[in-house]
Write a protein that holds these residues in place. Sequence first.
Motif, PDB file in Angstrom:
ATOM      1  N   LEU A 256      31.332   8.757   7.142  1.00  0.00           N
ATOM      2  CA  LEU A 256      32.751   8.948   6.847  1.00  0.00           C
ATOM      3  C   LEU A 256      33.007   8.710   5.362  1.00  0.00           C
ATOM      4  CD1 LEU A 256      34.458   7.017   9.796  1.00  0.00           C
ATOM      5  CD2 LEU A 256      34.417   9.492   9.480  1.00  0.00           C
ATOM      6  N   THR A 257      33.768   9.583   4.735  1.00  0.00           N
ATOM      7  CA  THR A 257      34.178   9.332   3.354  1.00  0.00           C
ATOM      8  C   THR A 257      35.240   8.231   3.379  1.00  0.00           C
ATOM      9  OG1 THR A 257      35.992  10.924   3.415  1.00  0.00           O
ATOM     10  CG2 THR A 257      33.801  11.761   2.765  1.00  0.00           C
ATOM     11  N   PRO A 294      39.283   1.011  15.735  1.00  0.00           N
ATOM     12  CA  PRO A 294      38.560   0.136  14.801  1.00  0.00           C
ATOM     13  C   PRO A 294      37.123  -0.151  15.219  1.00  0.00           C
ATOM     14  CG  PRO A 294      40.373  -1.048  15.856  1.00  0.00           C
ATOM     15  CD  PRO A 294      40.550   0.386  16.182  1.00  0.00           C
ATOM     16  N   ILE A 295      36.870  -0.279  16.531  1.00  0.00           N
ATOM     17  CA  ILE A 295      35.491  -0.497  16.982  1.00  0.00           C
ATOM     18  C   ILE A 295      34.641   0.740  16.678  1.00  0.00           C
ATOM     19  CG2 ILE A 295      33.985  -0.866  18.984  1.00  0.00           C
ATOM     20  CD1 ILE A 295      36.271  -2.514  20.247  1.00  0.00           C
ATOM     21  N   GLY A 296      35.231   1.913  16.906  1.00  0.00           N
ATOM     22  CA  GLY A 296      34.533   3.165  16.604  1.00  0.00           C
ATOM     23  C   GLY A 296      34.206   3.299  15.121  1.00  0.00           C
ATOM     24  N   LEU A 297      35.139   2.894  14.258  1.00  0.00           N
ATOM     25  CA  LEU A 297      34.898   2.936  12.812  1.00  0.00           C
ATOM     26  C   LEU A 297      33.813   1.937  12.413  1.00  0.00           C
ATOM     27  CD1 LEU A 297      38.585   3.221  11.518  1.00  0.00           C
ATOM     28  CD2 LEU A 297      36.817   4.987  11.379  1.00  0.00           C
ATOM     29  N   ALA A 300      30.449   3.413  13.466  1.00  0.00           N
ATOM     30  CA  ALA A 300      30.103   4.567  12.617  1.00  0.00           C
ATOM     31  C   ALA A 300      29.591   4.095  11.258  1.00  0.00           C
ATOM     32  CB  ALA A 300      31.324   5.469  12.437  1.00  0.00           C
ATOM     33  N   LYS A 301      30.230   3.065  10.723  1.00  0.00           N
ATOM     34  CA  LYS A 301      29.807   2.529   9.424  1.00  0.00           C
ATOM     35  C   LYS A 301      28.419   1.880   9.531  1.00  0.00           C
ATOM     36  CE  LYS A 301      31.432  -0.289   5.545  1.00  0.00           C
ATOM     37  NZ  LYS A 301      32.495  -1.171   5.043  1.00  0.00           N
ATOM     38  N   ALA A 302      28.187   1.143  10.637  1.00  0.00           N
ATOM     39  CA  ALA A 302      26.889   0.488  10.850  1.00  0.00           C
ATOM     40  C   ALA A 302      25.778   1.529  10.971  1.00  0.00           C
ATOM     41  CB  ALA A 302      26.941  -0.386  12.101  1.00  0.00           C
ATOM     42  N   ARG A 303      26.056   2.606  11.701  1.00  0.00           N
ATOM     43  CA  ARG A 303      25.042   3.655  11.868  1.00  0.00           C
ATOM     44  C   ARG A 303      24.716   4.314  10.531  1.00  0.00           C
ATOM     45  NH1 ARG A 303      26.660   8.404  15.759  1.00  0.00           N
ATOM     46  NH2 ARG A 303      28.024   8.845  14.005  1.00  0.00           N
ATOM     47  N   TYR A 304      25.742   4.564   9.744  1.00  0.00           N
ATOM     48  CA  TYR A 304      25.517   5.205   8.435  1.00  0.00           C
ATOM     49  C   TYR A 304      24.731   4.281   7.500  1.00  0.00           C
ATOM     50  CZ  TYR A 304      26.281   7.738   4.114  1.00  0.00           C
ATOM     51  OH  TYR A 304      26.073   8.422   2.933  1.00  0.00           O
TER      52      TYR A 304
END
Length: 322
Positions: A256-257, A294-297, A300-304
């Motif tokens: 995500l940008t 927020p959990i989804g974000l 997503a950040k952890a995966r990236y």
Amino acid sequence: MNHSPVHATTTHSFLPKVSVVVPIYNGEIDLPDLISCLLSQTYPKDRVEYLLVDNNSSDRTLTFLKTAAELSPLTIHPLSENQIQSSYAARNTGIRSATGEIIAFTDADCRPQPQWLESLIQPFINLDVVIVVGEITALPGKSILEQHADRQETLSQKHTLSHHFCAYGQTANLAIRRLALEKVGLFRPYLTTGGDADICWRILMAKIGKLEFAPNAVVQHRHRTTLKELQSQWRRYGRSNRYLHELYGVELMPGLTRKEYYYRLVRWLVKEIPKNILKAIAGKASFVDFLSTPIGLFTAKARYLGQSEAKLPEQAQIIDWL
């Protein structure tokens, strides 16, 4: 390749010898429940051997395995893999000692349901089938993170079966015909994640046979309960994606940008929270609904992050052979 559902039926005439391989690292707490689940299997006990492989545990895992082998009515072979710290290396140790024509896999923290093995093995009655994937469902959980993951069906094999590059199954609930392993090799022992996809893809790309999904072959698994565990899980998913990109050219997951990240947060605050408040008043929304974005974000950040930081170790190119 076909991964349409196969509904398991009890077929007494088809009872191949099965070897169940379980890698274990510090699994002392999980092992009593796992052994109990294995004892409950409906597949004939004299047609199954259980190869439980201790991967250099620092707890009493190996002692427990040796005791279980002596006292249990099951055929249990306690093994050790102390050279390489990797669940895939431990699985290879199990495979090398296996005598079954079908090798099934699960994990120490999984809870195979009674019909698991019977349902997982039945599709192999078709000689064209070389991989069978069972389903993974969640053990009942009370925390917000567990309820969120359950709603997202995070563990379900439907995600791996619909992978855009090629279908595969997770080793928490997977069976492979021994013949396929003889032809394409075993797991990459130095790979720390992504080996499930790698072994399935090597088999399917070799055109040896097809993959089937057995939805009635159910293994239960516990969702992560803390943010630290959740972050670790999704970072591992990211590393796996990077490794498979380097091995197969699999497309990397876009991150995500900053603009997209803040847009979703604002949208959550301005649009989703008021909407969920109204739903909650009507009794149609729970606390999990409020925190889904927020959990989804966070995941997503952890995966990236995991994907960005990872680099395939040179040794991970090595494939073990029987």
